[in-house]
Design a protein around this motif. Structure first.
Motif, short mmCIF file in Angstrom:
data_model
loop_
_atom_site.label_atom_id
_atom_site.label_comp_id
_atom_site.label_asym_id
_atom_site.label_seq_id
_atom_site.Cartn_x
_atom_site.Cartn_y
_atom_site.Cartn_z
N ARG A 156 37.54 95.49 51.03
CA ARG A 156 38.42 94.71 51.91
C ARG A 156 37.68 94.14 53.13
O ARG A 156 37.84 92.96 53.47
CB ARG A 156 39.62 95.56 52.34
N PRO A 157 36.84 94.94 53.83
CA PRO A 157 36.09 94.37 54.97
C PRO A 157 35.16 93.23 54.54
O PRO A 157 35.02 92.24 55.26
CB PRO A 157 35.31 95.57 55.52
N TYR A 158 34.53 93.38 53.37
CA TYR A 158 33.65 92.32 52.86
C TYR A 158 34.44 91.04 52.60
O TYR A 158 34.02 89.94 52.97
CB TYR A 158 32.95 92.79 51.59
N VAL A 173 29.67 89.03 43.06
CA VAL A 173 30.00 90.45 43.19
C VAL A 173 31.03 90.79 42.12
O VAL A 173 32.07 90.13 42.02
CB VAL A 173 30.57 90.77 44.59
N ALA A 174 30.74 91.79 41.30
CA ALA A 174 31.60 92.13 40.17
C ALA A 174 32.27 93.47 40.39
O ALA A 174 31.63 94.45 40.78
CB ALA A 174 30.79 92.15 38.88
N VAL A 175 33.57 93.52 40.13
CA VAL A 175 34.35 94.76 40.24
C VAL A 175 35.01 95.03 38.89
O VAL A 175 35.67 94.16 38.32
CB VAL A 175 35.43 94.64 41.33
N GLY A 176 34.84 96.25 38.37
CA GLY A 176 35.52 96.66 37.14
C GLY A 176 34.89 96.15 35.87
O GLY A 176 35.45 96.33 34.78
N LEU A 206 33.69 86.77 44.11
CA LEU A 206 34.09 88.13 43.72
C LEU A 206 34.87 88.04 42.42
O LEU A 206 35.93 87.41 42.36
CB LEU A 206 34.95 88.77 44.81
N ILE A 207 34.32 88.63 41.36
CA ILE A 207 34.96 88.63 40.03
C ILE A 207 35.58 90.00 39.80
O ILE A 207 34.89 91.02 39.87
CB ILE A 207 33.94 88.30 38.93
N VAL A 208 36.88 90.02 39.50
CA VAL A 208 37.61 91.27 39.35
C VAL A 208 38.12 91.42 37.92
O VAL A 208 38.82 90.54 37.41
CB VAL A 208 38.79 91.36 40.34
N ARG A 227 37.27 90.15 53.96
CA ARG A 227 37.74 89.60 55.22
C ARG A 227 36.63 88.84 55.96
O ARG A 227 36.86 87.80 56.55
CB ARG A 227 38.29 90.72 56.10
N GLU A 228 35.41 89.35 55.91
CA GLU A 228 34.31 88.76 56.67
C GLU A 228 33.69 87.57 55.97
O GLU A 228 33.43 86.53 56.59
CB GLU A 228 33.24 89.81 56.95
N TYR A 229 33.42 87.68 54.66
CA TYR A 229 32.70 86.64 53.94
C TYR A 229 33.62 85.63 53.24
O TYR A 229 33.16 84.58 52.83
CB TYR A 229 31.75 87.26 52.92
N ARG A 230 34.90 85.99 53.05
CA ARG A 230 35.87 85.12 52.40
C ARG A 230 35.30 84.53 51.09
O ARG A 230 35.18 83.31 50.92
CB ARG A 230 36.31 84.00 53.33
N PRO A 231 34.93 85.39 50.14
CA PRO A 231 34.39 84.89 48.86
C PRO A 231 35.47 84.23 48.02
O PRO A 231 36.67 84.48 48.21
CB PRO A 231 33.88 86.17 48.19
N LEU A 232 35.05 83.39 47.09
CA LEU A 232 35.98 82.90 46.07
C LEU A 232 36.40 84.08 45.21
O LEU A 232 35.56 84.87 44.78
CB LEU A 232 35.30 81.83 45.21
#
Length: 400
Positions: A200-202, A297-300, A184-186, A204-209
């Motif tokens: 947040r649920p993703y 997964v990219a955010v922002g 997860l890149i933020v 918690r479940e997948y525990r991405p870097l």
């Protein structure tokens, strides 16, 4: 109507002006870290972008004074409209004189004029909804020129970074293990806070870097997460984030110069250097992809033409080509918070709870067990009332 008369009429319409202490910085993202409500922001930001404008609005300044033009006409940037819509006075094209204002000096913004006491500091152009819309319309007509510049810039970038894009040449070796993991890149871009909350649920479940791009690391920490890696030139990330234990990858120029390296070394934090022409969010994606990440997964991050232009020409081609390189691994979660919003409001939920409790009481009252419970509860309440009456010297009520 002469400009002088028009300005005087505008001043009469807007009252005696807006007054407040000045906060001065040529870099808007640095200024917003210390800008407080009611203060006057003094910036030097041509083509004010959406992210910077939203950061300014969040600080609730009394006014924004821009030494440059908030819309140059190069492309229809969104920043000025965001400030005007929020009701924050914006005065443009004030020139370098306004940047000489001392930090904390009390200024008065009166129409197009900026004064310190009785002294005229600078004179520019006060923006409103009409002037912003007119500038946007004019800028949209010039988009074809920007598209040509984009194409030229893309070819230049391919020539410079062909080996990096095609074969991963120059990607540093890092200690973080990416193989088979989600990443997860933020980036502190549009709607990053809302999108992080929705994910947040993703998480918690997948525990991405978790990779924070500069200030994106602080965004992760504010959301209650610990970044595994921080990538960037380190100009907008806090010392707290740098000391969080995350692996540090410093984005350097292609010739090896890394302005942020000195700061990291002074903090005594281990790091690696990644020389590349692109932007920091681009090298974060390239690093994750080349290191074997299963999903990114990219955010922002930036993905539209206007967003590319907001970054400036030097950043447009790298982002475009990086996304082509990463391909199907990339899922853009930016704006996921806008995809679905519940139609049930808070007061409706409260009303539903009250109705549910009433239904429960009615159902209990219709049964022998419920009547017994209510009778015992009433007797207990009477005993409690009589106890407190006795404490204050009032005779207890007679029981029936």
């Amino acid at each position: 109507m002469s400009p002088h008369f028009r300005r005087r009429r505008q001043q009469a319409d807007t009252g005696p002006g807006t007054t407040g202490p000045a906060r001065v910085d040529a870099r808007t993202k640095n200024l917003t870290k210390r800008l407080r409500p009611g203060e006057i922001a003094v910036i030097d930001h041509e083509d004010l972008d959406r992210v910077s404008a939203e950061a300014l609005v969040a600080c609730r300044p009394a006014a924004v004074l821009n030494a440059a033009r908030s819309t140059s006409g190069r492309y229809p940037n969104l920043g000025p409209g965001i400030l005007v819509e929020a009701g924050i006075p914006l005065v443009d094209d004030l020139g370098s004189a306004v940047m000489a204002v001392k930090e904390g000096q009390v200024l008065t913004v009166d129409g197009d004029e900026v004064r310190a006491g009785d002294v005229l500091v600078a004179e520019g152009t006060a923006q409103d909804a009409d002037t912003v819309e007119a500038a946007q319309a004019q800028a949209r007509e010039g988009l074809s020129v920007q598209l040509e510049a984009f194409a030229t810039n893309t070819m230049d970038y391919v020539r410079k970074e062909r080996d990096l894009l095609l074969d991963g040449v120059g990607v540093p070796v890092v200690r973080t293990r990416f193989e088979g993991r989600h990443v997860l890149i933020v980036v502190r871009g549009y709607h990053y806070k809302e999108d992080l909350a929705m994910l947040r649920p993703y998480i918690r479940e997948y525990r991405p870097l978790l990779i924070g791009v500069d200030g994106g690391a602080d965004a992760l920490i504010e959301a209650g997460h610990s970044p595994d890696m921080i990538v960037g030139d380190m100009d907008s990330v806090s010392d707290k984030a740098l000391r969080s234990g995350a692996e540090i990858v410093i984005h350097a120029y292609r010739d090896g110069r890394a302005p942020g390296q000195r700061r990291v070394e002074d903090l005594g934090v281990e790091h690696v250097v990644f020389p590349a022409t692109g932007t920091s969010e681009d090298i974060a994606m390239l690093l994750a992809d080349d290191s074997g990440a299963e999903l990114i997964v990219a955010v922002g991050t930036h993905d539209t033409l206007i967003e590319f232009l907001d970054k400036g020409r030097s950043g447009m081609a790298s982002t475009f080509l990086t996304r082509l390189r990463v391909g199907s691994k990339l899922i853009d979660a930016k704006g996921v918070s806008q995809l679905y919003r519940t139609r049930i409001s808070s007061w409706q939920l409260v009303l539903l709870a009250v109705v549910g409790l009433l239904a429960l009481f009615v159902a209990l009252a219709a049964t022998n067990v419920g009547q017994t419970i209510f009778g015992l509860s009433g007797a207990w309440f009477d005993d409690l009332v009589n106890f407190f009456r006795s404490l204050v010297g009032i005779a207890p009520e007679p029981t029936t």
